[in-house]
Design a protein around this motif. Sequence first.
Motif, short mmCIF file in Angstrom:
data_model
loop_
_atom_site.label_atom_id
_atom_site.label_comp_id
_atom_site.label_asym_id
_atom_site.label_seq_id
_atom_site.Cartn_x
_atom_site.Cartn_y
_atom_site.Cartn_z
N ASP A 1 0.89 -1.11 0.09
CA ASP A 1 -0.01 0.07 0.03
C ASP A 1 0.95 1.28 0.00
N GLU A 2 1.54 1.57 -1.17
CA GLU A 2 2.44 2.63 -1.38
C GLU A 2 1.74 4.10 -0.93
N ILE A 3 2.47 4.59 -0.33
CA ILE A 3 1.80 6.07 0.10
C ILE A 3 1.56 6.97 -1.24
N GLY B 1 2.06 5.24 -13.13
CA GLY B 1 1.47 4.00 -13.78
C GLY B 1 2.04 2.79 -13.27
N VAL B 2 2.45 1.70 -13.80
CA VAL B 2 2.80 0.59 -13.15
C VAL B 2 4.42 0.63 -12.90
N MET B 3 4.90 1.55 -13.06
CA MET B 3 6.26 1.82 -12.40
C MET B 3 6.43 1.91 -10.76
N ARG B 4 5.49 2.32 -10.40
CA ARG B 4 5.08 2.47 -8.65
C ARG B 4 3.76 2.03 -8.47
N GLY B 5 3.27 0.90 -8.56
CA GLY B 5 2.01 0.41 -8.49
C GLY B 5 1.71 0.24 -6.94
N ARG B 6 0.46 -0.16 -6.65
CA ARG B 6 0.39 -0.87 -5.18
C ARG B 6 0.08 -2.38 -5.31
N GLU B 7 -0.42 -3.07 -6.67
CA GLU B 7 -0.60 -4.32 -6.94
C GLU B 7 0.52 -4.46 -7.96
N PHE B 8 1.49 -5.32 -7.90
CA PHE B 8 2.65 -5.32 -8.92
C PHE B 8 3.22 -6.63 -9.25
N LEU B 9 3.43 -7.04 -10.27
CA LEU B 9 4.05 -8.59 -10.58
C LEU B 9 5.66 -8.53 -9.99
N MET B 10 6.09 -9.40 -9.46
CA MET B 10 7.40 -9.44 -9.04
C MET B 10 7.92 -10.94 -9.38
N LYS B 11 9.10 -11.27 -9.63
CA LYS B 11 9.81 -12.38 -9.79
C LYS B 11 10.63 -12.45 -8.50
N ILE C 1 16.38 3.67 -12.66
CA ILE C 1 14.98 3.09 -12.21
C ILE C 1 15.36 1.64 -11.76
N GLU C 2 15.01 1.47 -10.42
CA GLU C 2 15.30 0.30 -9.88
C GLU C 2 14.46 -0.97 -10.49
N VAL C 3 15.21 -1.88 -10.97
CA VAL C 3 14.49 -2.89 -11.65
C VAL C 3 14.65 -4.28 -10.98
N GLY C 4 15.83 -4.38 -10.20
CA GLY C 4 15.99 -5.57 -9.31
C GLY C 4 16.83 -5.24 -7.91
N HIS C 5 16.52 -6.07 -6.97
CA HIS C 5 17.30 -5.97 -5.93
C HIS C 5 17.53 -7.46 -5.13
N ILE C 6 18.65 -7.53 -4.81
CA ILE C 6 19.06 -8.84 -4.16
C ILE C 6 19.65 -8.80 -2.82
N GLY D 1 14.85 -10.09 -6.10
CA GLY D 1 13.68 -9.67 -6.75
C GLY D 1 13.75 -8.79 -7.94
N VAL D 2 12.77 -8.98 -8.93
CA VAL D 2 12.87 -8.40 -10.03
C VAL D 2 11.37 -7.56 -10.34
N GLY D 3 11.36 -6.58 -10.81
CA GLY D 3 10.10 -6.06 -10.83
C GLY D 3 9.77 -6.19 -12.22
N VAL D 4 8.83 -7.19 -12.40
CA VAL D 4 8.34 -7.55 -13.70
C VAL D 4 7.58 -6.53 -14.42
N SER D 5 6.53 -6.10 -13.38
CA SER D 5 5.63 -5.08 -14.30
C SER D 5 6.31 -3.81 -14.15
N ARG D 6 7.16 -3.35 -13.50
CA ARG D 6 7.99 -2.25 -13.50
C ARG D 6 8.74 -2.28 -14.83
N LEU D 7 9.31 -3.34 -15.25
CA LEU D 7 10.06 -3.51 -16.21
C LEU D 7 9.56 -3.23 -17.77
P1 ATP Z 1 11.26 0.80 -4.22
O1 ATP Z 1 12.78 1.10 -3.48
O2 ATP Z 1 11.20 1.23 -5.71
O3 ATP Z 1 10.39 1.13 -3.38
P2 ATP Z 1 11.58 -1.75 -3.00
O4 ATP Z 1 13.34 -1.52 -2.55
O5 ATP Z 1 10.78 -1.54 -1.97
O6 ATP Z 1 11.30 -0.93 -4.23
P3 ATP Z 1 12.15 -4.59 -3.33
O7 ATP Z 1 11.39 -5.17 -2.00
O8 ATP Z 1 13.54 -4.49 -3.53
O9 ATP Z 1 11.27 -3.36 -3.65
O10 ATP Z 1 11.47 -5.51 -4.43
C1 ATP Z 1 11.88 -6.07 -5.66
C2 ATP Z 1 11.61 -5.18 -6.96
O11 ATP Z 1 10.30 -5.25 -7.10
C3 ATP Z 1 12.13 -3.98 -7.01
O12 ATP Z 1 13.46 -3.67 -7.32
C4 ATP Z 1 11.40 -2.99 -8.04
O13 ATP Z 1 11.52 -3.49 -9.33
C5 ATP Z 1 9.94 -3.85 -7.65
N1 ATP Z 1 9.03 -3.01 -6.99
C6 ATP Z 1 8.99 -2.83 -5.63
N2 ATP Z 1 8.02 -1.97 -5.35
C7 ATP Z 1 7.27 -1.76 -6.47
C8 ATP Z 1 6.16 -1.26 -6.79
N3 ATP Z 1 5.33 -0.46 -5.70
N4 ATP Z 1 5.83 -1.22 -8.15
C9 ATP Z 1 6.19 -1.80 -8.96
N5 ATP Z 1 7.39 -2.34 -8.78
C10 ATP Z 1 8.10 -2.55 -7.69
#
Ligand code: ATP
Length: 424
Positions: free
Chosen positions: A141-143, A148-158, A264-269, A300-306
């Motif tokens: 529940d992003e503040i 658009g789907v770049m920062r959604g509340r519902e999003f697809l992640m791997k 743009i953060e697309v992945g985070h490990i 994690g990879v942000g599939v929908s953000r990608l």
């Molecule tokens: P951000 O710093 O952008 O809020 P995060 O560090 O909270 O992301 P992670 O928990 O690292 O996110 O999630 C893994 C990946 O999921 C992120 O690298 C990003 O690509 C994607 N992601 C995270 N939050 C969102 C969102 N609200 N909408 C779309 N993609 C997201």
Amino acid sequence: MKLSNLLLNTLKESPKEAKIISHQLMLRSSMIRQHTSGIYTWLPLGFKVLKNIENIIRRNQDEIGCNEMLMSTIQSSELWKKSARYTDYGKEMLRITDRHENELLYGPTNEEVITDLFSDYVNSYKALPKYLYHIQWKFRDEIRPRFGVMRGREFLMKDAYSFDLTEEGAFETYKIFFKSYLKTFLDLGLQPIPVKAATGAIGGDLSHEFQILASTGESEIAYDSKLIDSGLYKKSYEEITSMYSASDEMIDKSKFDVIVGRGIEVGHIFNFGTKYTKPLECYVLNKDGKRINPHMGSYGVGVSRLTAAIIEAFHDEKGIKWPINIAPFKINIISQSNSDLNEEIESIYNNLTSKYNNISLDDRDLSIGRKIKDSELIGIPWTLIIGNNYKEKGQVEVIRRSDGDKLFLSKQEIENFEFEQYTP
Ligand code: ATP
Ligand code: MG
């Protein structure tokens, strides 16, 4: 596919609410439709792109021996109470109460669930390491959901999770995922930049974000222009991370060609040891029969953000320019409606469809000019026009979306032409 069958409603103007180019183009090309704040419906065209991206990510995970599975979106709060994240996660977590007053939640991430599952199925060092992943919708529940789907509340992640017997083993695993991520983003046509990162709510002490460059990105990053290198993932983890370990000193001395840009953060490990296995009492027996907590990492990879990030990287004033392996269609055939060339057009369409699996035929009742505009907006890598040139000279006009280059080919030449698998 015949475009008369596609749910497609392209817009000339950008809707006012869209602030960045990817959001504008996704709405204009009818890839997505907002359902409510930060929640989107993926329309047929957007869904095709999402699936293509997902498959490139999947192929790369499978290559490193990661097991695909599917965990539920709804989770029980019990495990989160054990890890102490039920309160820590705060308002970003969507909490749900069922009819029996059980506390549930819509999963924002899966460390607790996977740790609990793992301890039920694995109890010996012999089975380690193990890598597991799924591609599943998350809810946070992003503040301020935005772009658009770049920062959604519902999003697809791997999201993938690893289990190792020792700290050293977990670090070796971390390196495998690190390199696999570089390769994944390069396969998607992107130039990834690994950045040492803070660990936030996931925890742990070793973490990298993968950023891609875009002027609309939310993070500021400084990098040396020499580091933009498509062969990056072939180097060792140590080489790569030392290349990217910038210091203030480096920037001051301006010995390097430092560029400050946005990413743009697309992945985070993350590598976080026993942060979850301890409180959730997950044990395996080591060689000496001693019970120990396995060491974990998550990836994690942000599939929908990608989908949006790739558009930010590849577009021009006319619309999207998809890399061919992500494009919703590879080749789009355009002709006059009610053309007397219908039989010829069908035969070219059938021929290309049997060779490439992803061809569209724009058989809608619209002018050729309008169809070309739509093809450019949607970003199809190759457009074939069968019009007056074909009638007069037997030539099909072939336009490459990346640079607008034109070719004129006969029907025979089209059948033998190797449509280049390119990234713009
Ligand atoms: P951000 O710093 O952008 O809020 P995060 O560090 O909270 O992301 P992670 O928990 O690292 O996110 O999630 C893994 C990946 O999921 C992120 O690298 C990003 O690509 C994607 N992601 C995270 N939050 C969102 C969102 N609200 N909408 C779309 N993609 C997201
Ligand atoms: Mg992150």
